[in-house]
Write a protein that holds these residues in place. Sequence first.
Motif, PDB file in Angstrom:
ATOM      1  N   GLU A   1       0.924  -1.508  -0.121  1.00  0.00           N
ATOM      2  CA  GLU A   1       0.070  -0.026   0.201  1.00  0.00           C
ATOM      3  C   GLU A   1       0.943   1.102  -0.261  1.00  0.00           C
ATOM      4  OE1 GLU A   1      -3.128   0.079  -0.332  1.00  0.00           O
ATOM      5  OE2 GLU A   1      -3.654  -1.627  -1.003  1.00  0.00           O
ATOM      6  N   ASP A   2       1.810   1.271   0.255  1.00  0.00           N
ATOM      7  CA  ASP A   2       2.981   2.677   0.833  1.00  0.00           C
ATOM      8  C   ASP A   2       4.531   2.314  -0.832  1.00  0.00           C
ATOM      9  OD1 ASP A   2       1.693   3.024   3.461  1.00  0.00           O
ATOM     10  OD2 ASP A   2       2.588   1.471   3.893  1.00  0.00           O
ATOM     11  N   TYR A   3       4.172   1.326  -1.698  1.00  0.00           N
ATOM     12  CA  TYR A   3       5.305   1.581  -2.642  1.00  0.00           C
ATOM     13  C   TYR A   3       3.849   2.447  -3.273  1.00  0.00           C
ATOM     14  CZ  TYR A   3       7.849   0.890  -6.629  1.00  0.00           C
ATOM     15  OH  TYR A   3       8.496   1.098  -7.720  1.00  0.00           O
ATOM     16  N   PRO A   4       5.657   3.817  -3.750  1.00  0.00           N
ATOM     17  CA  PRO A   4       5.189   4.645  -4.541  1.00  0.00           C
ATOM     18  C   PRO A   4       5.063   4.543  -6.142  1.00  0.00           C
ATOM     19  CG  PRO A   4       7.500   4.479  -3.688  1.00  0.00           C
ATOM     20  CD  PRO A   4       6.535   3.964  -3.161  1.00  0.00           C
TER      21      PRO A   4
ATOM     22  N   THR B   1       2.878  13.588   2.169  1.00  0.00           N
ATOM     23  CA  THR B   1       4.503  14.097   1.530  1.00  0.00           C
ATOM     24  C   THR B   1       4.232  12.480   0.514  1.00  0.00           C
ATOM     25  OG1 THR B   1       4.525  15.042   3.554  1.00  0.00           O
ATOM     26  CG2 THR B   1       6.575  14.999   2.589  1.00  0.00           C
ATOM     27  N   PRO B   2       4.570  12.904  -1.216  1.00  0.00           N
ATOM     28  CA  PRO B   2       5.279  12.224  -2.468  1.00  0.00           C
ATOM     29  C   PRO B   2       6.448  12.020  -1.333  1.00  0.00           C
ATOM     30  CG  PRO B   2       4.866  14.137  -3.019  1.00  0.00           C
ATOM     31  CD  PRO B   2       4.055  14.871  -1.019  1.00  0.00           C
ATOM     32  N   TYR B   3       6.855  10.627  -2.688  1.00  0.00           N
ATOM     33  CA  TYR B   3       7.641  10.545  -2.177  1.00  0.00           C
ATOM     34  C   TYR B   3       8.180  11.262  -3.287  1.00  0.00           C
ATOM     35  CZ  TYR B   3       6.421   6.541   0.683  1.00  0.00           C
ATOM     36  OH  TYR B   3       5.639   5.716   1.436  1.00  0.00           O
ATOM     37  N   ARG B   4       9.449  11.507  -3.379  1.00  0.00           N
ATOM     38  CA  ARG B   4      10.091  11.746  -4.892  1.00  0.00           C
ATOM     39  C   ARG B   4      10.989  10.711  -5.598  1.00  0.00           C
ATOM     40  NH1 ARG B   4       9.307  16.682  -5.670  1.00  0.00           N
ATOM     41  NH2 ARG B   4       8.712  17.913  -3.876  1.00  0.00           N
ATOM     42  N   SER B   5      11.226  10.363  -6.649  1.00  0.00           N
ATOM     43  CA  SER B   5      12.297   9.756  -7.369  1.00  0.00           C
ATOM     44  C   SER B   5      13.909  10.612  -7.666  1.00  0.00           C
ATOM     45  CB  SER B   5      11.668   9.934  -9.553  1.00  0.00           C
ATOM     46  OG  SER B   5      11.476  11.208  -9.673  1.00  0.00           O
ATOM     47  N   ALA B   6      14.788   9.246  -8.290  1.00  0.00           N
ATOM     48  CA  ALA B   6      15.380   9.922  -8.117  1.00  0.00           C
ATOM     49  C   ALA B   6      16.013  11.810  -9.207  1.00  0.00           C
ATOM     50  CB  ALA B   6      16.988   8.880  -9.274  1.00  0.00           C
ATOM     51  N   GLY B   7      14.451  11.920  -9.850  1.00  0.00           N
ATOM     52  CA  GLY B   7      15.091  13.526 -10.663  1.00  0.00           C
ATOM     53  C   GLY B   7      14.155  14.267  -9.431  1.00  0.00           C
ATOM     54  N   GLY B   8      13.275  13.821  -8.979  1.00  0.00           N
ATOM     55  CA  GLY B   8      12.542  15.235  -7.896  1.00  0.00           C
ATOM     56  C   GLY B   8      11.109  14.854  -8.593  1.00  0.00           C
TER      57      GLY B   8
ATOM     58  N   TYR C   1      -1.772   4.322  -0.429  1.00  0.00           N
ATOM     59  CA  TYR C   1      -2.281   4.529   0.214  1.00  0.00           C
ATOM     60  C   TYR C   1      -3.083   6.316   0.832  1.00  0.00           C
ATOM     61  CZ  TYR C   1      -3.099   6.503   5.320  1.00  0.00           C
ATOM     62  OH  TYR C   1      -2.286   6.850   6.525  1.00  0.00           O
ATOM     63  N   GLN C   2      -2.381   6.842   0.311  1.00  0.00           N
ATOM     64  CA  GLN C   2      -2.204   7.718  -0.400  1.00  0.00           C
ATOM     65  C   GLN C   2      -2.953   8.715  -1.247  1.00  0.00           C
ATOM     66  OE1 GLN C   2       2.104   8.628  -1.531  1.00  0.00           O
ATOM     67  NE2 GLN C   2       3.050  10.022   0.601  1.00  0.00           N
ATOM     68  N   LEU C   3      -3.236   7.532  -2.092  1.00  0.00           N
ATOM     69  CA  LEU C   3      -4.482   7.972  -3.603  1.00  0.00           C
ATOM     70  C   LEU C   3      -5.855   8.314  -2.655  1.00  0.00           C
ATOM     71  CD1 LEU C   3      -3.360   6.648  -7.071  1.00  0.00           C
ATOM     72  CD2 LEU C   3      -2.846   8.813  -5.129  1.00  0.00           C
ATOM     73  N   ARG C   4      -5.728   7.098  -1.883  1.00  0.00           N
ATOM     74  CA  ARG C   4      -6.916   7.302  -1.107  1.00  0.00           C
ATOM     75  C   ARG C   4      -7.325   8.331   0.085  1.00  0.00           C
ATOM     76  NH1 ARG C   4      -5.783   1.629  -0.224  1.00  0.00           N
ATOM     77  NH2 ARG C   4      -4.986   2.033   2.083  1.00  0.00           N
ATOM     78  N   LEU C   5      -6.176   8.614   0.951  1.00  0.00           N
ATOM     79  CA  LEU C   5      -6.277   9.817   1.505  1.00  0.00           C
ATOM     80  C   LEU C   5      -6.830  11.014   0.550  1.00  0.00           C
ATOM     81  CD1 LEU C   5      -3.338   9.518   3.718  1.00  0.00           C
ATOM     82  CD2 LEU C   5      -5.758   9.569   4.485  1.00  0.00           C
ATOM     83  N   ALA C   6      -6.105  11.063  -0.070  1.00  0.00           N
ATOM     84  CA  ALA C   6      -6.273  12.272  -0.930  1.00  0.00           C
ATOM     85  C   ALA C   6      -7.910  11.886  -1.905  1.00  0.00           C
ATOM     86  CB  ALA C   6      -5.174  12.555  -2.633  1.00  0.00           C
ATOM     87  N   ALA C   7      -8.379  10.706  -2.530  1.00  0.00           N
ATOM     88  CA  ALA C   7      -9.516  11.142  -2.574  1.00  0.00           C
ATOM     89  C   ALA C   7     -10.940  11.378  -1.555  1.00  0.00           C
ATOM     90  CB  ALA C   7      -9.638   9.147  -2.907  1.00  0.00           C
ATOM     91  N   ARG C   8     -10.279  11.104  -0.307  1.00  0.00           N
ATOM     92  CA  ARG C   8     -11.016  11.414   0.976  1.00  0.00           C
ATOM     93  C   ARG C   8     -11.050  12.870   0.762  1.00  0.00           C
ATOM     94  NH1 ARG C   8     -15.310  11.587   3.756  1.00  0.00           N
ATOM     95  NH2 ARG C   8     -14.836  11.672   6.385  1.00  0.00           N
ATOM     96  N   ALA C   9      -9.943  13.770   0.427  1.00  0.00           N
ATOM     97  CA  ALA C   9     -10.100  14.959   0.882  1.00  0.00           C
ATOM     98  C   ALA C   9     -10.377  15.296  -0.379  1.00  0.00           C
ATOM     99  CB  ALA C   9      -8.171  15.311   0.584  1.00  0.00           C
ATOM    100  N   ARG C  10     -10.565  14.977  -1.784  1.00  0.00           N
ATOM    101  CA  ARG C  10     -11.277  15.974  -2.737  1.00  0.00           C
ATOM    102  C   ARG C  10     -12.824  15.739  -2.221  1.00  0.00           C
ATOM    103  NH1 ARG C  10     -13.775  13.664  -5.899  1.00  0.00           N
ATOM    104  NH2 ARG C  10     -13.710  11.689  -6.069  1.00  0.00           N
ATOM    105  N   GLU C  11     -13.521  14.519  -2.449  1.00  0.00           N
ATOM    106  CA  GLU C  11     -14.719  14.202  -1.607  1.00  0.00           C
ATOM    107  C   GLU C  11     -15.365  15.284  -0.680  1.00  0.00           C
ATOM    108  OE1 GLU C  11     -16.612  10.888   0.470  1.00  0.00           O
ATOM    109  OE2 GLU C  11     -15.619  10.280  -0.703  1.00  0.00           O
TER     110      GLU C  11
END
Length: 103
Positions: free
Chosen positions: A11-14, A42-49, A56-66
């Motif tokens: 669930e936590d894999y970015p 707080t999104p993870y950052r790839s090597a390129g930033g 899990y973060q998408l579920r929180l974001a969807a709840r906030a949008r709702e």
Amino acid sequence: MAQPDDMLDDEDYPAYTMGRAAEIVGASQDFLRRLDEAKLITPYRSAGGHRRYSRYQLRLAARAREMVDHGTALEAACRIIILEDQLEEALRHNQNQGQQQAA
């Protein structure tokens, strides 16, 4: 080292780019940035930033949008979700403690 199947179930894999995350949540990329500013996710950052999001973060974001769609201010929605998440974690912790004591 994590295997690909393990990462798919994590669930936590970015796994999601900002563009894909916004599409899944049904919100703008700016909305996701504002959730980061409000300390909800707080999104993870790839090597390129580049920002990367987990399921899990998408579920929180969807709840906030709702909640925002129903008239709740963004900052208030984020605070409510953070408190709900903390309560859920505390309840899970207490349940695990009770199970350990019963064993």
